[in-house]
Scaffold this motif. Structure first.
Motif, short mmCIF file in Angstrom:
data_model
loop_
_atom_site.label_atom_id
_atom_site.label_comp_id
_atom_site.label_asym_id
_atom_site.label_seq_id
_atom_site.Cartn_x
_atom_site.Cartn_y
_atom_site.Cartn_z
N SER A 15 31.99 12.87 -1.62
CA SER A 15 32.37 11.99 -1.67
C SER A 15 31.47 10.49 -2.19
CB SER A 15 32.62 11.39 -0.47
OG SER A 15 33.37 12.26 0.29
N LEU A 20 36.91 7.69 -2.50
CA LEU A 20 38.21 9.19 -2.88
C LEU A 20 36.64 10.15 -3.59
CD1 LEU A 20 39.78 6.66 -5.24
CD2 LEU A 20 40.52 7.92 -2.91
N GLN A 23 34.89 13.72 -9.70
CA GLN A 23 35.91 14.75 -10.15
C GLN A 23 35.18 16.05 -11.35
OE1 GLN A 23 37.19 12.17 -9.88
NE2 GLN A 23 38.75 12.14 -8.01
N ILE A 168 48.28 10.00 0.61
CA ILE A 168 46.48 9.24 0.22
C ILE A 168 46.83 8.10 1.04
CG2 ILE A 168 45.36 9.39 -1.57
CD1 ILE A 168 46.55 10.89 -3.57
N GLU A 170 44.04 6.31 1.53
CA GLU A 170 43.06 5.22 0.38
C GLU A 170 43.84 4.62 -0.43
OE1 GLU A 170 42.35 8.44 1.41
OE2 GLU A 170 40.74 9.10 1.78
N GLU A 195 44.09 7.63 -10.63
CA GLU A 195 43.38 7.87 -9.67
C GLU A 195 44.19 8.37 -8.75
OE1 GLU A 195 41.97 4.32 -6.78
OE2 GLU A 195 42.74 3.11 -9.48
N ALA A 196 45.56 8.21 -8.58
CA ALA A 196 45.75 9.67 -7.69
C ALA A 196 45.96 11.03 -7.92
CB ALA A 196 47.30 9.26 -7.30
N HIS A 198 43.89 12.06 -10.62
CA HIS A 198 42.56 12.57 -10.26
C HIS A 198 41.76 13.13 -8.81
CE1 HIS A 198 40.62 10.32 -14.41
NE2 HIS A 198 42.26 11.30 -14.59
N TYR A 199 42.60 11.85 -7.94
CA TYR A 199 42.18 12.29 -6.45
C TYR A 199 42.43 13.81 -6.23
CZ TYR A 199 42.11 11.75 -1.33
OH TYR A 199 41.91 12.48 0.46
#
Length: 211
Positions: A15, A20, A23, A168, A170, A195-196, A198-199
């Motif tokens: 984290s 987030l 990666q 998600i 966040e 971003e989503a 990658h999350y």
């Protein structure tokens, strides 16, 4: 980095300060992945009431409809866009794929309405309300074990929807994950589509399977 190290990195995302996950496996695995924006939905207001019947008679590429409420559909070619107009002056614009074109389309719709004998039109309250994006991963996904592991974050009802819905918090993002490896994303901005993905990628990676 070995394949095993890469997989371990995906299984155990860390984290960061934004909340987030990091990666560490993404640069190699997502280098050739196409993440596309398919539709941007915006809304704005022209600050005056409109006579939709008159707009339908004098405008081009328009269609006057009655459903639960009166509305007018107006289409643009450049940029490609469709606007839904209400008598109150509220307008929703769809089908654009970049933020620049979305704003340009909205302003052109407002200018067209103004030129059709509505001199009091003022372009205002513009905002992006929804962005739809998608990508296809280079592997298929085992949905059942994925849904079981993250059951507090997912909705999986295979008799109603073939995909797993993952939210998600966040990012205020809703993703639908299909066994084929396709992921669709609904977010509030273009940047959040990537971003989503990658999350969710390091969470999905351990459940990959050969196509």
């Amino acid at each position: 980095m070995s394949a095993e190290t890469n997989e371990d990195a995906c299984k155990h995302p860390k984290s960061n300060v934004s909340g987030l996950p990091d990666q560490p496996c993404l640069p190699r695995d997502l280098a050739g992945l196409n993440i596309n924006v398919r539709n941007i939905t915006t809304c704005f207001n022209v600050k005056t009431r409109l006579n939709l019947k008159k707009l339908a008679r004098t405008g081009y590429n328009t269609e006057h409809k009655y459903f639960n409420s009166e509305m007018l559909t107006m289409k643009l070619r450049k940029p490609n866009a469709t606007a839904i107009i209400w008598p109150s002056g509220k307008v929703i614009c769809t089908r654009t794929v970049t933020e620049h074109n979305a704003r340009m389309a909205a302003r052109r719709i407002a200018r067209i309405i103004q030129r059709l004998d509505n001199p009091n039109v003022i372009f205002g309250s513009y905002k992006i309300v929804n962005v739809f994006g998608c990508c296809t991963l280079p592997f298929a996904i085992q949905l059942v074990p994925f849904a079981q592991k993250y059951k507090s974050n997912v909705i999986y009802e295979p008799e109603l929807n073939v995909g797993v819905i993952y939210k998600i918090t966040e990012l205020q993002a809703t993703l639908t994950i299909f066994s084929s490896g396709t992921i669709t994303v609904y977010v509030k901005s273009v940047e959040m589509v990537k971003e989503a993905i990658h999350y969710i990628y390091p969470l999905i990676y351990p459940f990959r399977k050969n196509r």
